[in-house]
Scaffold this motif. Structure first.
Motif, mmCIF file in Angstrom:
data_model
loop_
_atom_site.group_PDB
_atom_site.id
_atom_site.type_symbol
_atom_site.label_atom_id
_atom_site.label_comp_id
_atom_site.label_asym_id
_atom_site.label_seq_id
_atom_site.Cartn_x
_atom_site.Cartn_y
_atom_site.Cartn_z
ATOM 1 N N PRO A 486 138.943 62.247 5.417
ATOM 2 C CA PRO A 486 140.290 62.073 4.739
ATOM 3 C C PRO A 486 141.059 63.220 4.207
ATOM 4 O O PRO A 486 140.382 64.257 3.766
ATOM 5 N N ALA A 487 142.339 63.323 4.158
ATOM 6 C CA ALA A 487 142.942 64.377 3.969
ATOM 7 C C ALA A 487 143.341 64.189 2.460
ATOM 8 O O ALA A 487 142.912 63.067 1.866
ATOM 9 N N ALA A 488 143.984 65.239 1.684
ATOM 10 C CA ALA A 488 144.200 65.298 0.127
ATOM 11 C C ALA A 488 145.232 64.304 0.108
ATOM 12 O O ALA A 488 146.009 63.849 0.728
ATOM 13 N N PRO A 489 145.456 63.801 -1.267
ATOM 14 C CA PRO A 489 146.258 62.590 -1.450
ATOM 15 C C PRO A 489 147.676 63.039 -1.240
ATOM 16 O O PRO A 489 148.491 62.203 -0.714
ATOM 17 N N ALA A 490 148.007 64.259 -1.341
ATOM 18 C CA ALA A 490 149.426 64.859 -1.429
ATOM 19 C C ALA A 490 149.892 64.730 0.280
ATOM 20 O O ALA A 490 150.911 64.557 0.645
ATOM 21 N N VAL A 491 148.871 64.962 0.869
ATOM 22 C CA VAL A 491 148.957 64.824 2.358
ATOM 23 C C VAL A 491 148.942 63.343 2.891
ATOM 24 O O VAL A 491 149.991 62.878 3.704
ATOM 25 N N THR A 494 152.277 61.204 2.638
ATOM 26 C CA THR A 494 153.247 61.160 3.574
ATOM 27 C C THR A 494 153.454 59.838 4.004
ATOM 28 O O THR A 494 154.634 59.290 4.918
ATOM 29 N N LEU A 496 152.135 59.450 6.990
ATOM 30 C CA LEU A 496 152.123 59.880 8.403
ATOM 31 C C LEU A 496 150.722 59.827 9.050
ATOM 32 O O LEU A 496 150.442 60.017 10.224
ATOM 33 N N TYR A 497 149.774 60.544 8.163
ATOM 34 C CA TYR A 497 148.593 60.763 8.731
ATOM 35 C C TYR A 497 147.196 59.901 8.230
ATOM 36 O O TYR A 497 147.309 59.376 7.043
ATOM 37 N N GLN A 500 142.416 64.580 8.515
ATOM 38 C CA GLN A 500 142.520 65.732 8.905
ATOM 39 C C GLN A 500 141.096 66.045 9.501
ATOM 40 O O GLN A 500 140.068 65.301 9.511
#
Lengths: 771, 145
Positions: A486-491, A494, A496-497, A500
């Protein structure tokens, strides 16, 4: 099955070891609630596992212990020394049996009745048999801490990156071929090692699902219910730890669904559902989450009962319940110690389930939610993070950057320059036409605000749950199996993702979320109606097909298709007014012909040939139009005649012909058959269901009285309204009721009671003749 | 006395509580995250770990950090690793935490990230809470619910 058994043995052994301390503490302090709960959970889990592993002895022991412990929990029993000893004897026995199972030995079961008897109040303490230890088998598997696997995995990734860097540096210099060979060997070993390490963590969810069919079958049989289980998405891969953690919750949820959710076959019949309940367990990936859904078509949550129980248990006050939203009240099933079932049984127990289920799921960072549709079923969704799940992806390039896209979400990849692909601008958006199929086009680099390099070179057709679209990218660069985190909350914010990843290049890469891209791009798909729902609707109301045609007077009319033998075009000259009516001469026979208007000097015209297998009649029409399904609601026609009623087809009222009336008029009744008037209430039930029975019994049935006819008897529905006219004619009436049980008036007959109906008709006619 | 890491951000000295600091590194290449908020500069790899790189200047509401800025403080928030860019690092030392002076009016992001002061040989330094620089970190639970 062997695997499951092994796992059960290992798990039970491990819990027992952990429990040893609790047991001693409980012995010292029997009033300690936390210790009691721990032991209770243990026997409950053993009971649950035994259910589907088919270990009746263990099931019996654990059920007995659970009963007693539940009584202690509810305050009905005092945990005195005798009780504690008896429970501990059982726990010991469970341990012995488990060891015996593991070693493949048989164990004498003579003393088990004594152990169970010792649980009873005022029982004489059982003399504990000398523990027959000493034949513990050598373990064939090692249970590992998942944290260790985590460290192994991240160490592995470090090794790969270090290898890559080493290779890069060696490439820059001239190196000894022997060094290169050594590096090559290292690379192969590292790659193999990585596969192995990865495999230690990943498992198909099938490992979880494979035990379900048997479990559902056995549990359903035990409960006297019939259930069809559907499994979907068995090949979704996820972290071994997730699978381990989800096993118990899933089993609990399914058992609850079978026990509390799906009703007994007789109740289902009354509720108008098919007797066999349906249970669907599905897994799918959505963004960076795995969703496991357990959907049943049972009764849903009995909210009132759950709330009442919660109040009774003192979990919340009546006032609090009143203030709760419906969702909050449904959520009460997750409250500790709550079960909507009043009596415990071997299947789903006493509410140890749902609170533990929720705790287990939350422990792995997941969530559990439910959608209850009263009377129609319950859907419980378990959502767990996808951490460390490995995913086959394609690596795409857009605007000079690389992104990964899950292969599972890709329907197809086409080059935008091919002959089969067209891109058109529609307003300010674009449509890609791929082999005749129109798809909305999303240009990835434009959507992401990246520098654009002209028209996209490649289109990736991305399938989402709602629909497909074409994603315009620069190029497909590679395929790669990636470990997605999982990517960071800010990512993630978006939209879109999906996560990572760190591929071998050592540069982080983002995994695009196909559905998220569609949402951000503003695509709206018409949600397709689930095929299943459609099938259900059809099963509920079998449609009667009918032929829709334009009549000679310009009106649209319909006739049930079953009555139509064929439609043929005939010369107007073959229709003559002879013998008091219009008749059609065709194929060397003469059949009566109906027409609602004059033939208007037509040279030829289509004719419906209607048949009831004995009599043929013809009906002149202007034009056949379509085959349609007759709606189930039909407004009865005024003044009957040849029209049975009016239905709405395509928003327009359409008259439905009554083929019976056509046949009845065409063929004068033979004097000997007893004429029976069917006063249908417009549903067509009498015509479709009753008529064959009556005709077989020697009655001649008509739906309307023709001139000169005198029915000997009439049938009408108890709620029907047309009986007034009949009584004026002096025809005796037998009234039918829909309900099986007799209502207020005793002169009605249940409509499916064939024998009673025929007897009532015969009686009525006979009484009439005598009187 | 608490342990603080003294760093420079946008020409100003700040003190970062060391319990927030995982490590201090020079970052490699940074991969952009299109469409993310401006304070997310991108992703970078530290060994096998992916870091989310925070443009500290933008997060504080002042000018962005220079493009060649590579030095970063690594912090772990809600299970995710972040690299918070800094101009330079000074040293690590123990200081007595002091409340923000009354009447001190902080602007921009300083207001939400400032937690107090430390006195470094007569120079007051603002104590910076790294979590306040990370966008969305404290809103996760609300958004997920």
């Amino acid at each position: 099955m062997d695997d499951l058994l092994q796992e059960f043995v290992a798990e039970t052994r491990e819990t027992l070891e952990a429990l040893a301390g609790e047991i001693v503490a409980w012995e010292a302090q029997p009033a300690d609630r936390a210790r009691l709960d721990a032991i209770f959970r243990f026997v409950h889990t053993v009971k649950g596992s035994c259910g589907f592993l088919d270990l009746p002895r263990l099931a019996r022991l654990s059920h007995a212990a659970e009963d007693v412990l539940a009584a202690v929990r509810d305050g009905h029993r005092i945990p005195d020394t005798a009780l504690v000893n008896a429970v501990l004897a059982i726990v010991d026995r469970i341990g012995e049996i488990v060891e015996a199972i593991d070693a493949g030995l048989s164990l004498d079961d003579s003393s088990e009745d004594l152990l169970i008897a010792a649980l009873a109040e005022n029982a004489a303490p059982a003399s504990a048999p000398a523990p027959a230890m000493g034949h513990r088998a050598a373990a064939r598997s090692v249970r590992l801490n998942v944290e260790l696997l985590d460290r192994m995995m991240s160490g592995m990734s470090d090794i790969v990156l270090a290898r890559n860097e080493l290779a890069r540096r060696l490439r820059d210099d001239d190196v000894d071929p022997r060094v290169e060979a050594a590096l090559e060997r290292l690379s192969v070993t590292v790659a193999e090692m990585r596969d192995t390490v990865t495999r230690t963590r990943m498992q198909k969810i099938d490992a979880l699902f494979s035990a379900l069919p048997r479990m559902v079958r056995d549990t359903a049989a035990e409960l006297g219910k019939a259930v069809t289980l559907t499994l979907e998405g068995s090949d979704v891969e996820l972290d071994r730890e997730m699978i381990e953690m989800m096993r118990d919750p899933l089993v609990h949820i399914i058992r609850n669904a079978l026990d509390h959710g799906i009703e007994a076959p007789s109740d289902r019949r009354v509720a108008g559902k098919r007797e066999t309940g349906r249970l669907t367990v599905s897994a799918r990936q959505s963004g960076n989450q795995i969703l496991v859904e357990v959907a049943d078509d049972g009764a849903g949550i009995d909210v009132a009962r759950v709330a009442a129980k919660a109040v009774k248990m003192g979990l919340c006050s009546a006032a609090e319940v009143d203030a709760m939203s419906l969702a909050a009240r449904e959520e009460l099933i997750f409250a500790a110690g709550l079960s909507s079932k009043d009596t415990a049984n071997a299947v789903s127990g006493r509410g140890v389930g749902m609170d533990v289920v929720r705790a287990n799921i939350e422990q792995i960072g997941g969530r559990i939610s439910l959608t209850s549709r009263p009377g129609r079923g319950l859907v419980i969704t378990i959502q767990v993070p996808l951490t460390l799940s490995i995913m086959p992806t394609i690596v795409i390039g857009a605007g000079g950057q690389r992104f990964a896209l899950s292969r599972a979400s890709i329907d197809e990849i086409v080059t935008a320059r091919g002959d089969t692909v067209r891109i058109d601008a529609v307003g300010d958006s674009a449509i890609a036409t791929v082999r005749g199929e129109r798809l909305p086009l999303v240009r990835l680099s434009a959507l992401l605000g990246l520098p654009q390099t002209g028209e996209p070179g490649t289109l990736v057709i991305v399938g989402t749950r709602d629909g497909s679209y074409a994603l315009g990218i620069d190029a497909v660069l590679d395929t790669e199996e990636l470990v997605i985190k999982p990517a960071a909350p800010a990512v993630m914010a978006t939209g879109l993702y999906a996560g990572q990843s760190l591929p071998d290049s050592g540069l982080p890469m983002l995994l695009l979320d196909g559905a998220g891209v569609a949402t951000v791009a503003g695509l709206r798909f018409e949600r397709a109606i689930a095929a299943d729902e459609q099938a259900e609707a059809e099963a509920a109301a079998p449609a009667v097909p009918a032929l829709l045609f334009e009549d000679l007077d310009g009106q649209r009319r319909a006739v049930p298709l079953a009555a139509v033998d064929r439609v043929e075009t005939v010369d107007a000259s073959s229709i003559r007014y002879v013998g008091g009516r219009l008749r059609l001469s065709a194929d060397g026979a003469i059949v009566p012909l109906y027409s609602v208007a004059t033939l208007d000097g037509r040279a030829s015209l289509p004719v419906l040939r209607l048949t009831d297998r004995e009599t043929d009649v013809a009906y002149a029409i202007a034009e056949p139009l379509d085959i349609v399904d007759l709606p189930t609601t039909m407004a009865p026609a005024n003044g009957a005649g040849t029209v049975a009623g009016v239905v709405l087809i395509g928003g327009e009222p359409v008259e439905v012909l009554d083929p019976l009336a056509l046949f009845a008029e065409a063929e004068p009744e033979p004097a000997d058959a007893t004429l029976c008037l069917l006063q249908d209430d417009g549903t067509g039930w009498m015509d479709q269901f009753l008529r064959p029975t009556l005709e077989a019994a020697g009655y001649r049935c008509v739906a309307a009285v023709a001139a000169g006819q005198r029915p000997a008897i009439a049938l009408s529905m108890a709620s029907g309204e047309r009986e007034a006219g009949v009584t004026e004619l002096g025809v005796p009436v037998v009234r039918l009721r829909r309900e099986r049980a007799a209502g207020g008036e005793d002169a009605t007959v249940y409509r499916y009671d064939r024998a009673a109906l025929l007897a009532a008709m015969a009686d009525t006619i006979a009484t009439r003749r005598i009187g | 006395m608490d342990l603080y890491l003294i760093a420079h951000i946008a020409g100003r000295g700040v003190a970062i509580p060391t319990e927030q600091v995982d490590s201090v590194v020079d970052l490699g290449d940074v991969v952009a995250v299109p469409c993310a908020v401006p304070s997310v500069r991108g992703l970078s790899a530290l060994r096998s770990r992916v870091l989310t790189v925070i443009d500290t200047g933008t997060a504080l509401g002042i000018e962005p950090m220079p493009d060649d800025c590579r030095r970063a403080v690594i912090t772990r928030i809600d299970g995710h690793h972040y690299a918070v860019l800094v101009d330079s690092l000074d040293d690590v030392a123990r200081y007595e935490p002091l409340p923000l002076s009354s009447g001190l009016s902080l602007q921009h992001g300083w207001a939400s990230a400032g937690r107090g002061l430390v006195d470094r040989d007569g120079d007051p330094l603002l104590v910076l809470d790294l979590a306040a620089l990370v966008p969305g970190a404290h809103k996760v639970s609300a958004a997920a619910a």
